[in-house]
Design an enzyme around this catalytic site. Structure first.
Site, PDB file in Angstrom:
ATOM      1  N   LEU A   1      50.563  91.005 -11.283  1.00 16.54           N
ATOM      2  CA  LEU A   1      51.964  91.298 -10.971  1.00 16.54           C
ATOM      3  C   LEU A   1      52.221  91.273  -9.468  1.00 16.54           C
ATOM      4  CD1 LEU A   1      52.581  94.207 -13.528  1.00 16.54           C
ATOM      5  CD2 LEU A   1      53.193  91.801 -13.760  1.00 16.54           C
ATOM      6  N   PHE A   2      51.211  90.943  -8.684  1.00 11.80           N
ATOM      7  CA  PHE A   2      51.343  90.595  -7.259  1.00 11.80           C
ATOM      8  C   PHE A   2      51.975  91.695  -6.406  1.00 11.80           C
ATOM      9  CE2 PHE A   2      52.426  86.679  -9.815  1.00 11.80           C
ATOM     10  CZ  PHE A   2      51.106  86.307  -9.999  1.00 11.80           C
ATOM     11  N   CYS A   3      51.713  92.959  -6.722  1.00 10.75           N
ATOM     12  CA  CYS A   3      52.292  94.080  -5.966  1.00 10.75           C
ATOM     13  C   CYS A   3      53.807  93.945  -5.859  1.00 10.75           C
ATOM     14  CB  CYS A   3      51.670  94.178  -4.567  1.00 10.75           C
ATOM     15  SG  CYS A   3      49.964  94.736  -4.587  1.00 10.75           S
ATOM     16  N   ALA A   4      54.390  93.397  -6.912  1.00 10.14           N
ATOM     17  CA  ALA A   4      55.849  93.291  -7.007  1.00 10.14           C
ATOM     18  C   ALA A   4      56.206  93.480  -8.483  1.00 10.14           C
ATOM     19  CB  ALA A   4      56.340  91.944  -6.495  1.00 10.14           C
TER      20      ALA A   4
ATOM     21  N   HIS B   1      55.778  95.741  -2.981  1.00 11.25           N
ATOM     22  CA  HIS B   1      55.648  97.194  -2.900  1.00 11.25           C
ATOM     23  C   HIS B   1      55.599  97.700  -1.463  1.00 11.25           C
ATOM     24  CE1 HIS B   1      53.764  97.299  -7.211  1.00 11.25           C
ATOM     25  NE2 HIS B   1      55.040  96.941  -7.198  1.00 11.25           N
TER      26      HIS B   1
END
Length: 460
Positions: free
Chosen positions: A379-382, A129
């Protein structure tokens, strides 16, 4: 290549000393264990060398650039020398600027604020992100997730060739933003080829090196990128600083990222009652306010430590750990490792996976509470990338699950294990053993959801 082959064919160097390597944590099942920090992709621990350098400097801390005293002059020299060290670490061009920021996110937002009018931005949906979202004031083309490095280059070339024609009849300025190594899969992206494609179509390119710089050498010249951004907290220097390095023209022509002292060269009242300002044209233009001297110095210290350790040795050892983890996970049929480019793709020490029959939040909580292993789930900032990789995989809720999903959408999340120069063999060995035991025997403790997180149930 098998783990045994790697061990036999390569000299595996010792891990670099990091803070926290002897910290013990309690287990919910009783007793304590040395903490296994396997969440480097979020924030890596500070190198002992970095901590020692910062501690040695701290008594001499002073104001930067505007002080006549000895400590101010010393701190100014330290700050500017840190800038030169980072430029050398990145193999910058002589005309490039190194701007100190707060993080990769801050660096890319700075660049977004400096885009020339009419600039069109191209970014793959696979980005973190930090590099996916800052371009909201520009015309943005989001590119679908490629399944091979070649497809990534072809997709970009087609998009650039088809880009919007301006009213004047030309294409206008364009910027490509791409990651060097995925924060989800760890896979290396074809940066050099993407840069060549961008330049062939008159576009510029910025490299998000947040996950690449701690693991591999990054050369601005060799990769031929226009800018590179990275964070100190992923480079073993978690003191709140980041870097944007690259071409000076767009930065010099843009309004200062922040308005204030340090960015201004001259300020005077006008006859009409307003204020006239002359801004610096150097990196100081975008470094208003009192700079984070310790953050900048810690990044420079980490750059020196990694360079002196030798990236050839660091990469060889990390490949050994990667193969160790991947071989261990491959022995558990219930585990599916997430990948865009396939099993043979080169990668850094970042591996995400799901476990059949487990919600990922539940699995990560058990690793922590029962084995003293810190990983990441979610979701790992992705989000677009992880949703693409997970597709329609069922997510068994089990005893507790991930945060509430949106209406009509399944709760999707994955587990990420990540490691680097400070990771001892024992940590990855314990992780592989824990995965095997949890899948075979289940958790030893009951868990519940609290504030969206899966935690041990201690109510009984």
């Amino acid at each position: 290549m098998s783990v045994s082959t790697v061990a036999a064919d390569q000299t595996v160097c010792a891990p670099l000393p990091v803070l926290g390597r002897d910290v013990t944590v309690p287990l919910v099942t009783g007793g304590e264990v040395t903490y296994a920090a396997l969440d480097y992709a979020a924030s890596a621990p500070a190198l002992q060398r970095v901590w020692d350098d910062v501690a040695a400097y701290a008594p001499y801390y002073g104001s930067v650039h505007r002080g006549a005293g000895y400590l101010s002059q010393l701190s100014t020299d330290l700050f500017e020398n840190a800038r030169r060290t980072v430029a050398e670490f990145l193999d910058c061009r002589d005309t490039d600027q190194v701007v100190f920021t707060r993080s990769t996110t801050d660096s890319l937002n700075l660049l977004a604020a400096a885009l020339p009018d009419g600039c069109q931005v191209f970014v793959f949906e696979t980005e973190h992100h930090a590099s996916l979202l800052p371009w909201r004031d520009a015309r943005v083309t989001y590119l679908d997730a490629p399944r091979t490095p070649r497809q990534a280059v072809d997709t970009l070339e087609r998009a650039l060739a088809d880009r919007t024609v301006s009213a004047e009849g030309g294409h206008g300025p364009a910027l490509v933003c791409v990651t060097g190594a995925s924060n989800v899969t760890g896979e290396l992206w074809p940066v050099r080829e993407l840069a060549a494609a961008a330049h062939a179509h008159g576009a510029r390119i910025v490299l998000d090196a947040a996950q690449l710089a701690p693991h591999h050498p990054v050369s601005v010249r060799d990769l031929d990128v226009d800018w590179v951004a990275f964070s100190g907290h992923k480079l073993y220097a978690p003191f709140g600083s980041g870097v944007l390095a690259g071409r000076a023209d767009w930065l010099r022509e843009a309004e200062p990222y922040l308005a204030g002292g340090g960015a201004s060269r001259k300020v005077a009242r006008r006859e009409d009652g307003g204020v006239e300002v002359q801004w610096h044209e150097s990196a100081a233009r975008h470094e208003a306010g009192s700079p984070n001297v310790i953050g900048a110095y810690s990044i420079a210290s980490a750059c020196k430590a990694l360079t002196e350790a030798g990236f050839d040795d660091l990469v060889a050892r990390e490949r050994y750990l990667i193969e160790k983890v991947r071989a261990g996970l491959a022995e558990v049929p219930e585990v599916r490792v997430l990948s865009l480019f396939g099993d043979d793709a080169p990668r850094v020490g970042v591996i995400s996976f799901v476990v059949a029959g487990w919600n990922s939040s539940h699995f990560a909580a058990a690793l922590s509470a029962e084995y003293g292993i810190g990983v990441r789930d979610g979701l790992f900032c992705a989000h677009p990338l992880v949703r693409t990789l997970l597709g329609s995989d069922p997510q068994t809720q089990g005893e507790c699950g991930a945060p509430e999903a949106a209406p009509g959408e399944k709760s999707l999340n994955a587990i990420r294990v990540s490691f680097g120069a400070g990771t001892p063999d024992e940590h990855v060995e314990r992780f592989v053993r824990a995965v095997r035991e949890l899948v075979a025997d289940g958790a030893k403790w009951n868990y519940r959801t609290e504030d969206g997180r899966c935690v041990p149930d201690t109510s009984a």
